[in-house]
Design a protein around this motif. Structure first.
Motif, mmCIF file in Angstrom:
data_model
loop_
_atom_site.group_PDB
_atom_site.id
_atom_site.type_symbol
_atom_site.label_atom_id
_atom_site.label_comp_id
_atom_site.label_asym_id
_atom_site.label_seq_id
_atom_site.Cartn_x
_atom_site.Cartn_y
_atom_site.Cartn_z
ATOM 1 N N SER A 80 0.860 -1.184 0.000
ATOM 2 C CA SER A 80 0.000 0.000 0.000
ATOM 3 C C SER A 80 0.899 1.238 0.000
ATOM 4 O O SER A 80 2.119 1.136 -0.094
ATOM 5 C CB SER A 80 -0.881 -0.002 1.260
ATOM 6 N N TRP A 81 0.290 2.411 0.096
ATOM 7 C CA TRP A 81 1.036 3.643 0.330
ATOM 8 C C TRP A 81 1.077 3.915 1.830
ATOM 9 O O TRP A 81 2.120 4.219 2.394
ATOM 10 C CB TRP A 81 0.360 4.792 -0.412
ATOM 11 N N VAL A 122 3.900 2.481 6.939
ATOM 12 C CA VAL A 122 4.257 2.847 5.570
ATOM 13 C C VAL A 122 4.219 1.593 4.695
ATOM 14 O O VAL A 122 4.617 0.516 5.117
ATOM 15 C CB VAL A 122 5.673 3.453 5.548
ATOM 16 N N GLY A 123 3.739 1.744 3.444
ATOM 17 C CA GLY A 123 3.728 0.649 2.498
ATOM 18 C C GLY A 123 4.797 0.812 1.435
ATOM 19 O O GLY A 123 5.561 1.789 1.413
ATOM 20 N N GLN A 124 4.849 -0.148 0.527
ATOM 21 C CA GLN A 124 5.917 -0.192 -0.467
ATOM 22 C C GLN A 124 5.884 0.983 -1.444
ATOM 23 O O GLN A 124 6.933 1.409 -1.945
ATOM 24 C CB GLN A 124 5.854 -1.517 -1.225
ATOM 25 N N TYR A 125 4.710 1.518 -1.732
ATOM 26 C CA TYR A 125 4.643 2.671 -2.629
ATOM 27 C C TYR A 125 5.327 3.893 -2.019
ATOM 28 O O TYR A 125 6.059 4.617 -2.694
ATOM 29 C CB TYR A 125 3.187 3.011 -2.964
ATOM 30 N N MET A 126 5.079 4.132 -0.728
ATOM 31 C CA MET A 126 5.716 5.281 -0.100
ATOM 32 C C MET A 126 7.212 5.042 0.080
ATOM 33 O O MET A 126 8.006 5.977 -0.002
ATOM 34 C CB MET A 126 5.056 5.626 1.236
ATOM 35 N N GLU A 127 7.599 3.811 0.307
ATOM 36 C CA GLU A 127 9.018 3.503 0.371
ATOM 37 C C GLU A 127 9.697 3.898 -0.942
ATOM 38 O O GLU A 127 10.788 4.482 -0.950
ATOM 39 C CB GLU A 127 9.233 2.020 0.648
ATOM 40 N N PRO A 186 -7.666 -3.501 9.088
ATOM 41 C CA PRO A 186 -6.740 -2.595 8.409
ATOM 42 C C PRO A 186 -7.391 -1.923 7.200
ATOM 43 O O PRO A 186 -8.182 -2.538 6.477
ATOM 44 C CB PRO A 186 -5.600 -3.514 7.972
ATOM 45 N N PHE A 187 -7.033 -0.665 6.989
ATOM 46 C CA PHE A 187 -7.445 0.106 5.814
ATOM 47 C C PHE A 187 -6.181 0.442 5.032
ATOM 48 O O PHE A 187 -5.231 1.013 5.580
ATOM 49 C CB PHE A 187 -8.160 1.384 6.248
ATOM 50 N N PHE A 188 -6.161 0.062 3.762
ATOM 51 C CA PHE A 188 -4.988 0.262 2.916
ATOM 52 C C PHE A 188 -5.263 1.382 1.909
ATOM 53 O O PHE A 188 -6.227 1.311 1.143
ATOM 54 C CB PHE A 188 -4.646 -1.018 2.158
ATOM 55 N N LEU A 189 -4.414 2.380 1.913
ATOM 56 C CA LEU A 189 -4.531 3.497 0.981
ATOM 57 C C LEU A 189 -3.380 3.450 -0.012
ATOM 58 O O LEU A 189 -2.211 3.378 0.378
ATOM 59 C CB LEU A 189 -4.506 4.832 1.729
ATOM 60 N N THR A 190 -3.717 3.497 -1.298
ATOM 61 C CA THR A 190 -2.718 3.528 -2.361
ATOM 62 C C THR A 190 -3.113 4.640 -3.325
ATOM 63 O O THR A 190 -4.261 5.071 -3.351
ATOM 64 C CB THR A 190 -2.647 2.161 -3.070
ATOM 65 N N LEU A 191 -2.170 5.093 -4.123
ATOM 66 C CA LEU A 191 -2.441 6.190 -5.042
ATOM 67 C C LEU A 191 -3.420 5.756 -6.137
ATOM 68 O O LEU A 191 -3.769 4.570 -6.249
ATOM 69 C CB LEU A 191 -1.126 6.670 -5.681
#
Length: 382
Positions: free
Chosen positions: A248-249, A284-289, A315-320
């Motif tokens: 996620s982000w 933090v998720g992999q996109y923000m990394e 859990p709530f996952f936010l991605t772009l």
């Protein structure tokens, strides 16, 4: 069997076991346990009381978030604004759903949905191949341009893409209250996450609105989880959810009162992230990394319910946005530093993470012979 030692809330594998196993991206990885640990030993807490305050107030929160994400990748948030009665009601709805007969839940089985949303029974997923499977039940819903609760047209000013011909979510027909109950919480946590997008922009030395265009109608996922009572075990491979980092982000997790979440620190030691009343735990998720050039690590974590009690979490996952491009921000490159990650389409990267994790799903099977570099996000929408 791998024995564990407990000290100061940290669970470390015994010295003769020099590595910890985890799943990051679509690859299995190992991390050596340090002989001289120096990493974090607890998860920081950030107060969001002034989230709607002045710009200076928000910059102070942003500074705290930068420190937490760069040092740990995990943090608690308190005074987040989600009403306590909504949280209480949400946990009641989760328990009611997972108590249903299996055939009612299987009406919305994940394999009936091309977008890989819906119900997953016990042991259906296996993040750690050393185990028989993840000891949990789950139900996933998320962004959907067709469901009226998400107001796609009014939020974006656009019409539904013509290639999307069916809802991305699936719901059990004999439990209409489940959809209503999840959406009550979804609306609150989505609004909170959008405020945090602007806080992260400030934390990354950007204008407050700099990331808004990447979150017009973002990929989201909300995953209701039930971990049944399990015997107290000493086997490190006995897990409710195998060690992994999120694709996620940003992730915001609502936990009940039963401890089970563990976070790995840079030394390869497991740090408890126990439930704290009135908080959500975020990571933090992999996109923000990727966006931060690794300055905000997508920290590996796992769930081990060793209390002998049932556990619920959400859990709530936010991605772009799926059509956005994720690339290293200029503000996240030190002078003379090159980007460590290539620029990639968000949706295309997303499907490269989702399909390998669901190899028995019809969508995965349908595209088994298609090279990954030809996978596109639209494959989940047909």
């Amino acid at each position: 069997m791998v024995e564990t030692l407990q000290s100061e809330g940290i669970m470390a594998l015994k010295p003769e076991s020099q590595y910890v196993y985890f799943h990051s991206g679509s690859e299995a990885s190992y991390r050596k346990i340090s002989d001289k640990p120096t990493g974090f030993k607890s998860i920081p807490t950030i107060d969001l009381t002034d989230l709607d305050g002045s710009l200076d107030d928000r910059k102070k929160i942003a500074k705290d978030i930068y420190k937490a994400c760069s040092e740990c990748g995990f943090f608690y948030i308190k005074n987040h604004g989600i009403p306590e009665d909504i949280i209480t009601e949400t946990f009641a709805v989760l328990k009611r759903f997972f108590d249903l007969d299996l055939d009612v839940k299987m009406d919305a089985h994940v394999q009936k949905n091309p977008s890989i949303r819906g119900y997953e029974p016990m042991l259906e997923t296996r993040l750690d191949p050393r185990t028989q499977g993840d000891v949990k039940e789950a139900f996933t819903m998320g962004d959907c341009v067709m469901e009226p609760e998400q107001n796609f047209a009014s939020r974006t000013g656009m019409t539904k893409p013509p290639y999307i011909t069916q809802p991305q979510n699936i719901w059990p027909k004999d439990a209409p209250w489940w959809r209503e109950g999840l959406y009550k919480y979804y609306h609150h946590v989505f609004e909170l996450s959008m405020k945090l997008v602007r806080i992260f922009a400030l934390a990354l030395d950007l204008e407050e609105e700099a990331l808004d265009d990447m979150f017009k109608f973002p990929i989201t996922g909300m995953r209701a989880l039930f971990y049944p009572p399990t015997p107290v075990a000493t086997d490190a491979a006995s897990v409710g959810l195998g060690a992994h980092s999120d694709f996620s982000w940003l992730t915001l997790v609502l936990q009940d009162t039963v401890p089970a979440l563990e976070v790995i620190n840079p030394d390869g030691l497991w740090v408890d992230a126990p439930p704290t009343p009135g908080t959500l735990v975020c990571n933090v998720g992999q996109y923000m990394e990727r966006q931060t050039n690794g300055k905000f690590p997508a920290t590996v974590h796992r769930v081990r319910n060793q209390t002998g009690k049932a556990r619920y979490s959400l859990p709530f996952f936010l991605t772009l946005d799926p059509d956005a491009t994720v690339e290293v921000l200029d503000t996240c490159k030190d002078k003379g530093e090159a980007a460590k990650y290539d620029a990639l389409n968000v949706g295309d990267l997303y499907i490269r993470r989702v399909l390998p994790a669901r190899k028995k799903h019809p969508t995965s099977i349908a595209y088994h012979d298609v090279p990954q570099d030809q996978w596109t996000y639209s494959m989940l929408l047909k």
